[in-house]
Design an enzyme around this catalytic site. Structure first.
Site, PDB file in Angstrom:
ATOM      1  N   ASP A  46      42.080  41.654  33.216  1.00 54.42           N
ATOM      2  CA  ASP A  46      40.890  41.100  34.088  1.00 54.42           C
ATOM      3  C   ASP A  46      40.351  40.618  34.079  1.00 54.42           C
ATOM      4  O   ASP A  46      39.292  39.643  34.043  1.00 54.42           O
ATOM      5  CB  ASP A  46      40.953  40.976  35.952  1.00 54.42           C
ATOM      6  CG  ASP A  46      42.988  41.207  36.543  1.00 54.42           C
ATOM      7  OD1 ASP A  46      43.639  39.940  35.947  1.00 54.42           O
ATOM      8  OD2 ASP A  46      42.881  41.830  37.343  1.00 54.42           O
TER       9      ASP A  46
ATOM     10  N   THR B 151      50.812  42.719  40.216  1.00 53.37           N
ATOM     11  CA  THR B 151      50.708  41.736  40.867  1.00 53.37           C
ATOM     12  C   THR B 151      50.601  42.099  42.598  1.00 53.37           C
ATOM     13  O   THR B 151      51.151  43.432  42.739  1.00 53.37           O
ATOM     14  CB  THR B 151      50.819  40.262  40.652  1.00 53.37           C
ATOM     15  OG1 THR B 151      50.042  39.505  40.868  1.00 53.37           O
ATOM     16  CG2 THR B 151      52.549  40.027  41.031  1.00 53.37           C
TER      17      THR B 151
ATOM     18  N   ILE C  92      37.887  32.401  40.986  1.00 55.57           N
ATOM     19  CA  ILE C  92      38.691  32.794  40.106  1.00 55.57           C
ATOM     20  C   ILE C  92      40.304  32.084  41.538  1.00 55.57           C
ATOM     21  O   ILE C  92      41.125  32.406  41.126  1.00 55.57           O
ATOM     22  CB  ILE C  92      38.943  34.044  40.459  1.00 55.57           C
ATOM     23  CG1 ILE C  92      38.674  34.547  41.554  1.00 55.57           C
ATOM     24  CG2 ILE C  92      37.697  34.826  39.690  1.00 55.57           C
ATOM     25  CD1 ILE C  92      39.485  36.053  42.256  1.00 55.57           C
TER      26      ILE C  92
ATOM     27  N   LYS D  42      48.460  46.809  41.919  1.00 55.31           N
ATOM     28  CA  LYS D  42      47.556  47.224  40.853  1.00 55.31           C
ATOM     29  C   LYS D  42      47.087  48.398  40.939  1.00 55.31           C
ATOM     30  O   LYS D  42      46.804  49.130  40.327  1.00 55.31           O
ATOM     31  CB  LYS D  42      46.668  45.940  41.099  1.00 55.31           C
ATOM     32  CG  LYS D  42      47.086  44.728  40.291  1.00 55.31           C
ATOM     33  CD  LYS D  42      45.903  43.871  39.897  1.00 55.31           C
ATOM     34  CE  LYS D  42      46.244  42.107  39.791  1.00 55.31           C
ATOM     35  NZ  LYS D  42      45.105  41.790  39.680  1.00 55.31           N
TER      36      LYS D  42
END
Ligand code: ATR
Length: 271
Positions: free
Chosen positions: A101, A61, A213, A65
């Protein structure tokens, strides 16, 4: 005892330990999922250390990334094209990276998508690229990206390539909604303790799907505004739950299910 975890800085707010621990318990698996606080400086040593460890893999995270990619042996096609890895699997001392994702976003909204004409995407940060690639894969004919920093939106659509991608000015976000089948917020606006997204939805067709999101709060001001005028909405917590599925399966050997009970379990920590 099988082991996995999430690597980030900071990592204490991540919901991933709660999510994976729930599945470990549900499926009776002897395993643990641990938060690993690791700084950018500490990342190379931590990732190298996975090769000969008892850890089956990790999630990445903020802020790791992108930078993790150079530290891995192999990265799958989707992750390479997005330039971000959120899942690492350790196998025979080798490190394999993927990006789930895009999968998470798709699984969360695809059952609710009724038309794939025009999508409007707000934001061009880390998450926007996965979202746009997912929309391309779903077959959206036009994807219009609006970002406060216009250069960033331009750079993103150049990297994504493909027909039908365009940018519009951030100031035009309310009028850009005309004829849209889908509106996605990928900015951090609407997140608890931050500003709400300032947008007028009156140009948005009433049957357009609206999704965010941001999942804390679950019903963001944008989703509340959309629901008030009767638009269908999908909250962002599903993306978090679905993106976790492939990692859990790879590390612990069971393909876990996303359920209403899991969502309720996570919501206890949200509102
Ligand atoms: P992440 O990797 O989580 O997406 P990010 O890369 O910092 O985080 O992206 C945050 C997104 O929210 C960006 O699109 C950002 O716009 P800029 O590129 O102009 O920074 C957007 N964002 C954050 N705060 C904003 C604000 N106050 N107004 C408009 N957009 C904002």
């Amino acid at each position: 005892m099988l082991k996995a975890g999430v690597v980030g800085w900071p990592v204490s707010h991540s919901l991933s330990p709660r999510l994976h621990s729930y599945w470990l318990e549900t499926y009776g698996i002897a395993g643990e999922y641990i938060p690993y606080p690791v700084t950018a400086v500490g990342l190379p040593a931590f990732i190298a250390g996975l090769r000969n460890s008892d850890i089956s893999g990790v999630n990445l995270t903020i802020p790791h990334k992108e930078t993790v990619i150079a530290l891995l042996d192999e990265v799958d096609e989707i992750a390479a094209s997005i330039g971000a890895v959120n899942t690492v699997v350790v196998r025979d001392g080798k490190l394999y990276g993927s990006n789930t994702d895009l999968y998470g976003f798709t699984e969360n909204i695809f059952p609710h998508v009724k038309a794939t004409g025009k999508a409007v995407v707000l934001g061009a940060g880390g998450a926007a690229k996965s979202v746009c690639r997912a929309l391309q894969n779903m077959g959206f004919a036009r994807i219009v990206v609006l970002n406060r920093t216009e250069d960033r939106a331009q750079a993103m659509i150049s990297e994504l390539k493909g027909e039908g991608l365009a940018t519009q000015r951030w100031q035009e976000r309310s009028i850009a909604l005309g004829g849209a089948d889908l509106l996605v917020n990928t900015t951090s606006l609407g997140l608890k303790n931050s500003d709400a997204l300032d947008i007028d939805l009156s140009s948005l067709p009433k049957n357009a799907l609206v999704t965010d999101i941001v999942y804390n709060p679950l019903i963001t001001p944008l989703l509340a505004q959309a629901q008030l005028r009767g638009n269908p909405t999908v909250d962002g917590l599903g993306m978090l739950m679905y993106q976790a599925v492939p990692g859990f399966e790879a590390w612990f050997g069971v393909r876990p299910e996303v359920t209403a009970e899991l969502k309720a379990h996570l919501l206890e920590k949200i509102s």
